[in-house]
Design a protein around this motif. Structure first.
Motif, PDB file in Angstrom:
ATOM      1  N   ALA A 118       0.979   5.150  -5.805  1.00  0.00           N
ATOM      2  CA  ALA A 118       1.708   4.402  -6.828  1.00  0.00           C
ATOM      3  C   ALA A 118       3.096   4.991  -7.042  1.00  0.00           C
ATOM      4  N   MET A 119       3.155   6.328  -7.151  1.00  0.00           N
ATOM      5  CA  MET A 119       4.453   6.967  -7.368  1.00  0.00           C
ATOM      6  C   MET A 119       5.347   6.819  -6.141  1.00  0.00           C
TER       7      MET A 119
ATOM      8  N   TRP B 139       0.121  11.486  -0.137  1.00  0.00           N
ATOM      9  CA  TRP B 139       1.040  10.525  -0.736  1.00  0.00           C
ATOM     10  C   TRP B 139       1.828  11.139  -1.886  1.00  0.00           C
ATOM     11  N   SER B 140       1.234  12.129  -2.546  1.00  0.00           N
ATOM     12  CA  SER B 140       1.985  12.809  -3.601  1.00  0.00           C
ATOM     13  C   SER B 140       3.129  13.628  -3.008  1.00  0.00           C
TER      14      SER B 140
ATOM     15  N   ALA C  54       8.964  13.947  -1.964  1.00  0.00           N
ATOM     16  CA  ALA C  54      10.090  13.990  -1.028  1.00  0.00           C
ATOM     17  C   ALA C  54      11.106  12.905  -1.337  1.00  0.00           C
ATOM     18  N   LYS C  55      10.613  11.717  -1.625  1.00  0.00           N
ATOM     19  CA  LYS C  55      11.517  10.597  -1.907  1.00  0.00           C
ATOM     20  C   LYS C  55      12.226  10.795  -3.245  1.00  0.00           C
TER      21      LYS C  55
ATOM     22  N   GLU D 291       1.342  12.879   7.491  1.00  0.00           N
ATOM     23  CA  GLU D 291       2.392  12.155   6.765  1.00  0.00           C
ATOM     24  C   GLU D 291       2.960  13.049   5.671  1.00  0.00           C
ATOM     25  N   GLY D 292       2.062  13.777   5.002  1.00  0.00           N
ATOM     26  CA  GLY D 292       2.497  14.675   3.945  1.00  0.00           C
ATOM     27  C   GLY D 292       3.248  15.886   4.470  1.00  0.00           C
TER      28      GLY D 292
END
Length: 270
Positions: free
Chosen positions: A46-47, A109-110, A115-116, A174-175
């Protein structure tokens, strides 16, 4: 039309954010069986979605909730990570399985969200948390060159005792690729760790990817060429397995080409 649809979806994601910084995982009516269910994949996704929308529209208001998100999930993550067994055999008994699942589902994903957010805002707390989670993933569950019992496992991640290393490796990576991007901007002394971890995962990706050598048993091997199988001992393919692998590769290449003097602008590919 699609831009408007993206905005509506982002507004819905924001509507699922509680006052304390927690994301509700399911949008269901009162009394539904999932009303009080947990899903630890949702918060990071979500974030990350909000951060991607902020980047796409160049509207930083979409990531304004990040400090609230961090205020809830950082202590939550640390509390669970501290439940590590001091005598449990690695990797199976490092954590009980329920704790392991909560942590690993939250992790990748966190890190990508952090990173973004760091790229967009320079929020150093986001950078620190992203690297903290990436360290946990690598240190606790990756079969690195140094500790893999078998060369075929190198780069893969442990999942459970009844499975050989599987596609969840490419969720983790990915992380770690995102952590590599963070470190190149924020803490260059640590960048080699995340690059090495990601490169070993990419090496494992090649083991798990169908090509002419390991699709010989199929009647139409061209239909699976390039696909990523579920596990070393499970041949099924799903679109998300491939997607996680491509996300790892694209994030790593973007970070590799990054001009650290202007970290938001990748260099031209050599």
């Amino acid at each position: 039309v699609e831009d408007e649809r993206i905005r509506k979806m982002a507004k819905f994601v924001l509507s699922m954010l509680e006052r304390d910084g927690r994301f509700k995982p399911y949008y269901v009516q009162y009394g539904h069986a999932y009303e009080h269910e947990r899903n630890d994949i949702v918060p990071g996704e979500a974030m990350l979605a909000l951060a991607m929308v902020a980047d796409y529209f160049d509207e930083l208001e979409w990531v304004e909730p990040y400090p609230k998100f961090l205020g809830y999930y950082q202590p939550w993550f640390r509390e669970l990570a501290a439940k590590q067994s001091p005598t449990g055999r690695w990797p199976r008994d490092t954590y009980d399985n329920d704790t392991r699942l909560e942590l690993v589902q939250f992790g990748p994903w966190s890190v990508m969200a952090a990173a973004k957010v760091y790229q967009l805002t320079g929020d150093e707390e986001a950078a620190k948390f992203g690297l903290e989670v990436a360290d946990w993933m690598i240190d606790n569950y990756q079969w690195s060159t140094e500790r893999s019992a078998w060369p075929e496992f190198v780069g893969g991640y442990y999942k459970m005792p009844i499975e050989l290393p599987a596609m969840q490796t490419f969720c983790y990576s990915e992380g770690t690729a995102a952590a590599y991007a963070i470190a190149k901007r924020f803490d260059t002394a640590r960048a080699d760790k995340y690059e090495q971890s990601t490169l070993e995962a990419i090496r494992f990706l090649e083991v798990m990817q169908y090509d002419s050598m390991d699709s010989y048993f199929l009647a139409r091997p061209q239909q699976v060429d390039g696909g990523i199988k579920y596990a070393m001992n499970e041949n099924k393919i799903r679109i998300d397995y491939v997607g996680h692998g491509l996300s790892t590769l694209s994030q790593y290449l973007d970070a590799l080409r990054m001009d650290v003097s202007d970290p938001t602008t990748p260099r031209e590919a050599p």
